[in-house]
Design a protein around this motif. Structure first.
Motif, PDB file in Angstrom:
ATOM      1  N   ALA A  10       0.858  -1.193   0.000  1.00  0.00           N
ATOM      2  CA  ALA A  10       0.000   0.000   0.000  1.00  0.00           C
ATOM      3  C   ALA A  10       0.892   1.240   0.000  1.00  0.00           C
ATOM      4  O   ALA A  10       2.098   1.152   0.247  1.00  0.00           O
ATOM      5  CB  ALA A  10      -0.904   0.004   1.236  1.00  0.00           C
ATOM      6  N   GLU A  11       0.293   2.369  -0.276  1.00  0.00           N
ATOM      7  CA  GLU A  11       1.021   3.639  -0.216  1.00  0.00           C
ATOM      8  C   GLU A  11       1.557   3.866   1.198  1.00  0.00           C
ATOM      9  O   GLU A  11       0.952   3.408   2.178  1.00  0.00           O
ATOM     10  CB  GLU A  11       0.097   4.798  -0.610  1.00  0.00           C
ATOM     11  CG  GLU A  11      -0.414   4.727  -2.030  1.00  0.00           C
ATOM     12  CD  GLU A  11       0.688   4.902  -3.060  1.00  0.00           C
ATOM     13  OE1 GLU A  11       1.623   5.687  -2.801  1.00  0.00           O
ATOM     14  OE2 GLU A  11       0.616   4.227  -4.100  1.00  0.00           O
ATOM     15  N   LEU A  12       2.681   4.584   1.300  1.00  0.00           N
ATOM     16  CA  LEU A  12       3.271   4.842   2.617  1.00  0.00           C
ATOM     17  C   LEU A  12       2.309   5.551   3.560  1.00  0.00           C
ATOM     18  O   LEU A  12       2.339   5.307   4.768  1.00  0.00           O
ATOM     19  CB  LEU A  12       4.567   5.640   2.477  1.00  0.00           C
ATOM     20  CG  LEU A  12       5.773   4.854   1.966  1.00  0.00           C
ATOM     21  CD1 LEU A  12       6.984   5.767   1.829  1.00  0.00           C
ATOM     22  CD2 LEU A  12       6.083   3.676   2.862  1.00  0.00           C
ATOM     23  N   SER A  13       1.452   6.402   3.042  1.00  0.00           N
ATOM     24  CA  SER A  13       0.489   7.087   3.909  1.00  0.00           C
ATOM     25  C   SER A  13      -0.435   6.079   4.592  1.00  0.00           C
ATOM     26  O   SER A  13      -0.786   6.240   5.767  1.00  0.00           O
ATOM     27  CB  SER A  13      -0.329   8.105   3.119  1.00  0.00           C
ATOM     28  OG  SER A  13      -1.041   7.461   2.072  1.00  0.00           O
ATOM     29  N   PRO A  43      15.738   1.772   0.003  1.00  0.00           N
ATOM     30  CA  PRO A  43      14.660   2.715   0.268  1.00  0.00           C
ATOM     31  C   PRO A  43      13.516   2.043   1.029  1.00  0.00           C
ATOM     32  O   PRO A  43      13.429   0.822   1.107  1.00  0.00           O
ATOM     33  CB  PRO A  43      14.217   3.168  -1.118  1.00  0.00           C
ATOM     34  CG  PRO A  43      14.606   2.072  -2.029  1.00  0.00           C
ATOM     35  CD  PRO A  43      15.825   1.440  -1.423  1.00  0.00           C
ATOM     36  N   ARG A  44      12.632   2.863   1.569  1.00  0.00           N
ATOM     37  CA  ARG A  44      11.565   2.400   2.458  1.00  0.00           C
ATOM     38  C   ARG A  44      10.455   1.689   1.676  1.00  0.00           C
ATOM     39  O   ARG A  44       9.407   2.244   1.378  1.00  0.00           O
ATOM     40  CB  ARG A  44      10.999   3.581   3.254  1.00  0.00           C
ATOM     41  CG  ARG A  44      10.081   3.134   4.350  1.00  0.00           C
ATOM     42  CD  ARG A  44       9.598   4.288   5.191  1.00  0.00           C
ATOM     43  NE  ARG A  44       8.519   3.808   6.046  1.00  0.00           N
ATOM     44  CZ  ARG A  44       7.524   4.531   6.473  1.00  0.00           C
ATOM     45  NH1 ARG A  44       7.464   5.822   6.148  1.00  0.00           N
ATOM     46  NH2 ARG A  44       6.589   4.022   7.214  1.00  0.00           N
ATOM     47  N   THR A  45      10.706   0.422   1.392  1.00  0.00           N
ATOM     48  CA  THR A  45       9.745  -0.417   0.682  1.00  0.00           C
ATOM     49  C   THR A  45       9.223  -1.544   1.564  1.00  0.00           C
ATOM     50  O   THR A  45       8.439  -2.372   1.117  1.00  0.00           O
ATOM     51  CB  THR A  45      10.385  -1.035  -0.572  1.00  0.00           C
ATOM     52  OG1 THR A  45      11.529  -1.803  -0.165  1.00  0.00           O
ATOM     53  CG2 THR A  45      10.799   0.033  -1.567  1.00  0.00           C
ATOM     54  N   GLY A  46       9.677  -1.595   2.811  1.00  0.00           N
ATOM     55  CA  GLY A  46       9.285  -2.642   3.746  1.00  0.00           C
ATOM     56  C   GLY A  46      10.300  -2.749   4.857  1.00  0.00           C
ATOM     57  O   GLY A  46      10.918  -1.751   5.237  1.00  0.00           O
TER      58      GLY A  46
END
Length: 94
Positions: A10-13, A43-46
């Motif tokens: 899902a989107e980071l938000s 990067p922040r993907t999980g």
């Protein structure tokens, strides 16, 4: 030992809406002695969690992660038979 690799779906938000309960879940994993190390992917993907226990225990724990419950992340669970470690990390071979 298990490597839990989670990938946001899902989107980071939307992920951020569930971050506080997820972090409570992470803390509980440490308090129970199951989680050994964890952190965000860059990067922040999980994220990634190193854990110990049986596959059934790990799968049960993953099933109650708020990220799983709310469908904002998928987990890949990989079992590793650790046979060698750096000094100070011998506990990972158990």
């Amino acid at each position: 030992m298990f490597i839990l690799s989670l990938t946001y779906t899902a989107e980071l938000s939307e992920v951020d809406r569930h971050i506080e309960p997820h972090m409570d879940w992470v803390k509980n994993g440490y308090d129970r002695g199951v989680f050994l190390a964890s952190g965000r992917k860059n990067p922040r993907t999980g994220g990634v969690i190193l854990a110990r226990g049986t596959r059934a225990e790990i799968e049960a724990i993953v099933a109650v992660d708020p990220f799983t419950i709310h469908g904002v992340a998928d987990y890949e669970i990989t079992e590793v038979a650790v046979t060698r470690t750096a000094p100070g990390l011998e506990g990972l071979t158990q």
